[in-house]
Motif scaffolding. Structure first.
Motif, PDB file in Angstrom:
ATOM      1  N   ASN A  11       4.062  13.159   1.528  1.00  0.00           N
ATOM      2  CA  ASN A  11       4.583  13.385   2.879  1.00  0.00           C
ATOM      3  C   ASN A  11       3.579  12.980   3.946  1.00  0.00           C
ATOM      4  OD1 ASN A  11       7.120  14.277   2.146  1.00  0.00           O
ATOM      5  ND2 ASN A  11       6.447  16.389   1.907  1.00  0.00           N
ATOM      6  N   GLN A  12       2.301  13.185   3.700  1.00  0.00           N
ATOM      7  CA  GLN A  12       1.283  12.744   4.659  1.00  0.00           C
ATOM      8  C   GLN A  12       1.273  11.221   4.756  1.00  0.00           C
ATOM      9  OE1 GLN A  12      -2.277  14.583   3.189  1.00  0.00           O
ATOM     10  NE2 GLN A  12      -1.876  16.517   4.237  1.00  0.00           N
ATOM     11  N   ILE A  13       1.459  10.559   3.642  1.00  0.00           N
ATOM     12  CA  ILE A  13       1.504   9.098   3.648  1.00  0.00           C
ATOM     13  C   ILE A  13       2.750   8.610   4.403  1.00  0.00           C
ATOM     14  CG2 ILE A  13       1.720   7.044   2.195  1.00  0.00           C
ATOM     15  CD1 ILE A  13      -0.026   8.540   0.119  1.00  0.00           C
ATOM     16  N   TYR A  14       3.883   9.319   4.252  1.00  0.00           N
ATOM     17  CA  TYR A  14       5.099   8.957   4.986  1.00  0.00           C
ATOM     18  C   TYR A  14       4.887   9.085   6.499  1.00  0.00           C
ATOM     19  CZ  TYR A  14       7.998   8.813   0.780  1.00  0.00           C
ATOM     20  OH  TYR A  14       8.553   8.489  -0.428  1.00  0.00           O
ATOM     21  N   ILE A  15       4.162  10.107   6.921  1.00  0.00           N
ATOM     22  CA  ILE A  15       3.879  10.276   8.352  1.00  0.00           C
ATOM     23  C   ILE A  15       3.028   9.113   8.856  1.00  0.00           C
ATOM     24  CG2 ILE A  15       2.653  11.708  10.036  1.00  0.00           C
ATOM     25  CD1 ILE A  15       3.551  14.146   8.317  1.00  0.00           C
ATOM     26  N   ASN A  16       1.991   8.757   8.104  1.00  0.00           N
ATOM     27  CA  ASN A  16       1.161   7.605   8.484  1.00  0.00           C
ATOM     28  C   ASN A  16       2.002   6.337   8.544  1.00  0.00           C
ATOM     29  OD1 ASN A  16      -1.118   9.175   8.616  1.00  0.00           O
ATOM     30  ND2 ASN A  16      -1.849   8.619   6.590  1.00  0.00           N
ATOM     31  N   ALA A  23       4.095   1.092  15.448  1.00  0.00           N
ATOM     32  CA  ALA A  23       3.186   0.052  15.927  1.00  0.00           C
ATOM     33  C   ALA A  23       3.764  -1.341  15.660  1.00  0.00           C
ATOM     34  CB  ALA A  23       1.816   0.197  15.265  1.00  0.00           C
ATOM     35  N   VAL A  24       4.369  -1.542  14.501  1.00  0.00           N
ATOM     36  CA  VAL A  24       4.985  -2.835  14.178  1.00  0.00           C
ATOM     37  C   VAL A  24       6.119  -3.135  15.153  1.00  0.00           C
ATOM     38  CG1 VAL A  24       6.390  -4.054  12.456  1.00  0.00           C
ATOM     39  CG2 VAL A  24       4.346  -2.826  11.745  1.00  0.00           C
ATOM     40  N   ILE A  25       6.959  -2.137  15.427  1.00  0.00           N
ATOM     41  CA  ILE A  25       8.074  -2.334  16.356  1.00  0.00           C
ATOM     42  C   ILE A  25       7.564  -2.712  17.738  1.00  0.00           C
ATOM     43  CG2 ILE A  25       9.945  -1.129  17.564  1.00  0.00           C
ATOM     44  CD1 ILE A  25      10.349   0.451  14.901  1.00  0.00           C
ATOM     45  N   LEU A  26       6.518  -2.041  18.199  1.00  0.00           N
ATOM     46  CA  LEU A  26       5.946  -2.366  19.517  1.00  0.00           C
ATOM     47  C   LEU A  26       5.344  -3.770  19.536  1.00  0.00           C
ATOM     48  CD1 LEU A  26       4.291   1.050  20.468  1.00  0.00           C
ATOM     49  CD2 LEU A  26       6.387   0.034  21.395  1.00  0.00           C
ATOM     50  N   MET A  27       4.674  -4.157  18.448  1.00  0.00           N
ATOM     51  CA  MET A  27       4.091  -5.497  18.389  1.00  0.00           C
ATOM     52  C   MET A  27       5.180  -6.574  18.374  1.00  0.00           C
ATOM     53  SD  MET A  27       0.819  -4.712  15.868  1.00  0.00           S
ATOM     54  CE  MET A  27       1.116  -6.117  14.909  1.00  0.00           C
ATOM     55  N   ILE A  28       6.279  -6.315  17.663  1.00  0.00           N
ATOM     56  CA  ILE A  28       7.384  -7.277  17.639  1.00  0.00           C
ATOM     57  C   ILE A  28       8.024  -7.376  19.018  1.00  0.00           C
ATOM     58  CG2 ILE A  28       9.717  -7.668  16.718  1.00  0.00           C
ATOM     59  CD1 ILE A  28       8.640  -6.709  13.999  1.00  0.00           C
ATOM     60  N   ALA A  29       8.199  -6.240  19.681  1.00  0.00           N
ATOM     61  CA  ALA A  29       8.759  -6.253  21.046  1.00  0.00           C
ATOM     62  C   ALA A  29       7.846  -7.022  21.990  1.00  0.00           C
ATOM     63  CB  ALA A  29       8.962  -4.828  21.539  1.00  0.00           C
ATOM     64  N   LEU A  30       6.533  -6.833  21.869  1.00  0.00           N
ATOM     65  CA  LEU A  30       5.578  -7.578  22.694  1.00  0.00           C
ATOM     66  C   LEU A  30       5.671  -9.075  22.415  1.00  0.00           C
ATOM     67  CD1 LEU A  30       3.168  -7.699  24.664  1.00  0.00           C
ATOM     68  CD2 LEU A  30       1.683  -7.385  22.663  1.00  0.00           C
ATOM     69  N   ALA A  31       5.809  -9.434  21.143  1.00  0.00           N
ATOM     70  CA  ALA A  31       5.919 -10.852  20.788  1.00  0.00           C
ATOM     71  C   ALA A  31       7.173 -11.469  21.414  1.00  0.00           C
ATOM     72  CB  ALA A  31       5.936 -11.023  19.274  1.00  0.00           C
ATOM     73  N   PHE A  69       5.002   1.514   2.000  1.00  0.00           N
ATOM     74  CA  PHE A  69       6.106   2.465   1.915  1.00  0.00           C
ATOM     75  C   PHE A  69       6.713   2.447   0.509  1.00  0.00           C
ATOM     76  CE2 PHE A  69      10.655   3.474   2.381  1.00  0.00           C
ATOM     77  CZ  PHE A  69      10.548   4.766   2.877  1.00  0.00           C
ATOM     78  N   SER A  70       7.012   1.255   0.006  1.00  0.00           N
ATOM     79  CA  SER A  70       7.587   1.118  -1.335  1.00  0.00           C
ATOM     80  C   SER A  70       6.618   1.607  -2.401  1.00  0.00           C
ATOM     81  CB  SER A  70       7.948  -0.342  -1.610  1.00  0.00           C
ATOM     82  OG  SER A  70       8.911  -0.788  -0.709  1.00  0.00           O
ATOM     83  N   MET A  71       5.354   1.248  -2.239  1.00  0.00           N
ATOM     84  CA  MET A  71       4.353   1.664  -3.209  1.00  0.00           C
ATOM     85  C   MET A  71       4.215   3.182  -3.241  1.00  0.00           C
ATOM     86  SD  MET A  71       0.393   0.424  -3.642  1.00  0.00           S
ATOM     87  CE  MET A  71      -0.268   1.419  -2.329  1.00  0.00           C
ATOM     88  N   ASN A  72       4.285   3.838  -2.078  1.00  0.00           N
ATOM     89  CA  ASN A  72       4.188   5.293  -2.034  1.00  0.00           C
ATOM     90  C   ASN A  72       5.347   5.942  -2.782  1.00  0.00           C
ATOM     91  OD1 ASN A  72       3.243   7.900  -1.220  1.00  0.00           O
ATOM     92  ND2 ASN A  72       4.787   7.883   0.382  1.00  0.00           N
ATOM     93  N   GLN A  73       6.551   5.442  -2.578  1.00  0.00           N
ATOM     94  CA  GLN A  73       7.706   5.996  -3.285  1.00  0.00           C
ATOM     95  C   GLN A  73       7.545   5.851  -4.801  1.00  0.00           C
ATOM     96  OE1 GLN A  73      10.932   3.780  -1.448  1.00  0.00           O
ATOM     97  NE2 GLN A  73      11.656   5.659  -0.495  1.00  0.00           N
TER      98      GLN A  73
END
Length: 141
Positions: A11-16, A23-31, A69-73
């Motif tokens: 669960n801690q890894i999911y939060i991270n 951050a990815v969404i913001l970077m894509i929006a900036l791009a 994400f996939s690796m954590n699951q």
């Protein structure tokens, strides 16, 4: 490690991962914003090349976040199935988790490989970046 510790760490890894996804969404929006501005200002070729290089960063970072994400699951399922195989009684929630993810001790620890839907999604975004920058439309000169 106990079942509770495995779920707690997961669960801690999911939060991270959620924070990195934002951050990815913001970077894509900036791009996309920078691409729009480049088209409005009619950037020269070297400016478009630099912006193309910049647009690879959110794509790479997004693939990395999706891979973790996939690796954590898979690794959570692997660790729970390790507990089960060691003879520790696990809860029905843990049994359900193993059944849903389908990753067991026989599969070994997961590798950092992205799932196909993530690859398709980021490839589509990459094509959108390239087409927005380089394809001539009737409004562009």
């Amino acid at each position: 490690m106990t079942e509770f510790e495995i779920f707690q760490l997961s669960n801690q890894i999911y939060i991270n991962n959620a924070i990195y996804t934002i951050a990815v969404i913001l970077m894509i929006a900036l791009a996309f914003y920078l691409i729009r501005r480049a088209n409005e200002l009619n950037f020269p070729t070297y400016g478009k090349a630099i912006l193309t290089f910049f647009c690879t960063f959110p794509l790479y970072f997004g693939i990395q976040v999706a891979s973790y994400f996939s690796m954590n699951q898979k690794n959570t399922s692997f660790q729970l199935s390790e507990l089960k195989e060691a003879g520790v009684e696990i809860s029905t929630i843990a049994e359900s988790y193993i059944a849903n993810i389908g990753y067991t001790v026989s599969d070994g620890p997961a590798s950092l490989t992205p799932e196909l839907p993530y690859v398709v999604m980021y490839a589509t975004i990459g094509i959108m970046f390239l087409a927005s920058l380089w394809v001539k439309t009737p409004g562009k000169s």
